[in-house]
Design an enzyme around this catalytic site. Structure first.
Site, mmCIF file in Angstrom:
data_model
loop_
_atom_site.group_PDB
_atom_site.id
_atom_site.type_symbol
_atom_site.label_atom_id
_atom_site.label_comp_id
_atom_site.label_asym_id
_atom_site.label_seq_id
_atom_site.Cartn_x
_atom_site.Cartn_y
_atom_site.Cartn_z
ATOM 1 N N ASP A 51 0.838 -1.201 0.000
ATOM 2 C CA ASP A 51 0.000 0.000 0.000
ATOM 3 C C ASP A 51 0.873 1.253 0.000
ATOM 4 O O ASP A 51 0.634 2.197 -0.765
ATOM 5 C CB ASP A 51 -0.915 -0.028 1.225
ATOM 6 C CG ASP A 51 -1.725 1.243 1.380
ATOM 7 O OD1 ASP A 51 -2.665 1.454 0.590
ATOM 8 O OD2 ASP A 51 -1.417 2.041 2.286
ATOM 9 N N GLU A 123 -1.993 -5.457 -3.609
ATOM 10 C CA GLU A 123 -1.091 -4.650 -2.782
ATOM 11 C C GLU A 123 0.023 -5.522 -2.203
ATOM 12 O O GLU A 123 1.180 -5.099 -2.126
ATOM 13 C CB GLU A 123 -1.877 -3.973 -1.661
ATOM 14 C CG GLU A 123 -2.746 -2.824 -2.143
ATOM 15 C CD GLU A 123 -3.501 -2.150 -1.019
ATOM 16 O OE1 GLU A 123 -3.785 -0.942 -1.155
ATOM 17 O OE2 GLU A 123 -3.816 -2.814 -0.009
#
Length: 232
Positions: A51, A123
């Site tokens: 992320d 992610e």
């Protein structure tokens, strides 16, 4: 695991040297796999890293693509590019769902198509590429899919929450009030119901796999309600 590495490398144009980090990036929490220290191994730690890496690379890409834009406009572009739906759509594009390792229950309940699972696993994959191949390789992967999305934005997008807040300010009303109504589902795959209330217009609710998305959906529904009520 070598066959998995070979299969996914053809899609993402990157081949892992560390098979274990790839497996971790694709392992859903439902598997309940444990390492030698009895710690659960899943994509959640790599998701946390990925992320941050995605945000950094997308921010740098926008900085280069739009040299005349101010911070606020760049922030709106970035918010749209790194939101859950955008990440999940990229995951769909590379058919990542077919590679996620999950238990039978999660799979039978549509886990391979679940938007939150797709977002989280992509992610995590980004985090794994960063660890295995460094910044240069992960930048190459992210830019391959996100640069075209960034270039496709003619203007900075306006998200529903911002639009709703600006509407209330323009009409001299109190700011929107968001409330978590309930949270359902297992910890690894929750669903949040969020309501938003506007004075004189009541309350509407929306559900999503994250609070942020649910708030955006609720704001969008409220804008639709305001539009309909205003036209009566």
């Amino acid at each position: 695991m070598k066959s998995l590495n070979d299969a996914i490398s053809k899609i993402i144009d990157y081949k892992f040297t560390n098979y274990a980090i790839l497996e971790e990036a694709l392992t859903h929490p439902s598997v309940n796999k444990r390492n030698s220290k009895n710690q659960i191994v899943s994509y959640e730690r790599l998701e946390f890293l990925g992320d941050s890496v995605l945000n950094m690379v997308v921010s740098a890409t926008l900085f280069k693509l739009f040299p005349e834009e101010k911070e606020g406009a760049l922030a709106k572009r970035k918010t749209d590019l790194v939101c859950g739906n955008t990440i999940a759509n990229v995951a769909k594009e590379i058919k990542l769902g077919s590679f996620i390792i999950m238990n039978n229950s999660e799979r039978c309940n549509g886990g391979r198509c679940n938007l939150k699972n797709l977002e989280n696993s992509l992610e995590a994959l980004i985090g794994a590429i960063y660890i295995d191949g460094g910044l240069e390789n992960v930048e190459k992967f992210i830019i391959q899919y996100w640069e075209k999305l960034a270039k496709g934005m003619l203007d900075p997008p306006q998200d529903p929450k911002t639009s709703l807040q600006e509407w209330t300010q323009k009409n001299k009303l109190p700011l929107p009030e968001y409330e978590l109504v309930k949270q359902t589902g297992p910890a690894h795959n929750p669903e949040f119901t969020i309501s938003v209330c506007i004075e004189d217009y009541g309350k509407v609710s929306a559900c999503a796999s994250s609070k942020k998305i649910a708030e955006q959906k609720a704001a969008e529904l409220m804008l639709e309600k305001i539009g309909k009520d205003a036209s009566v």
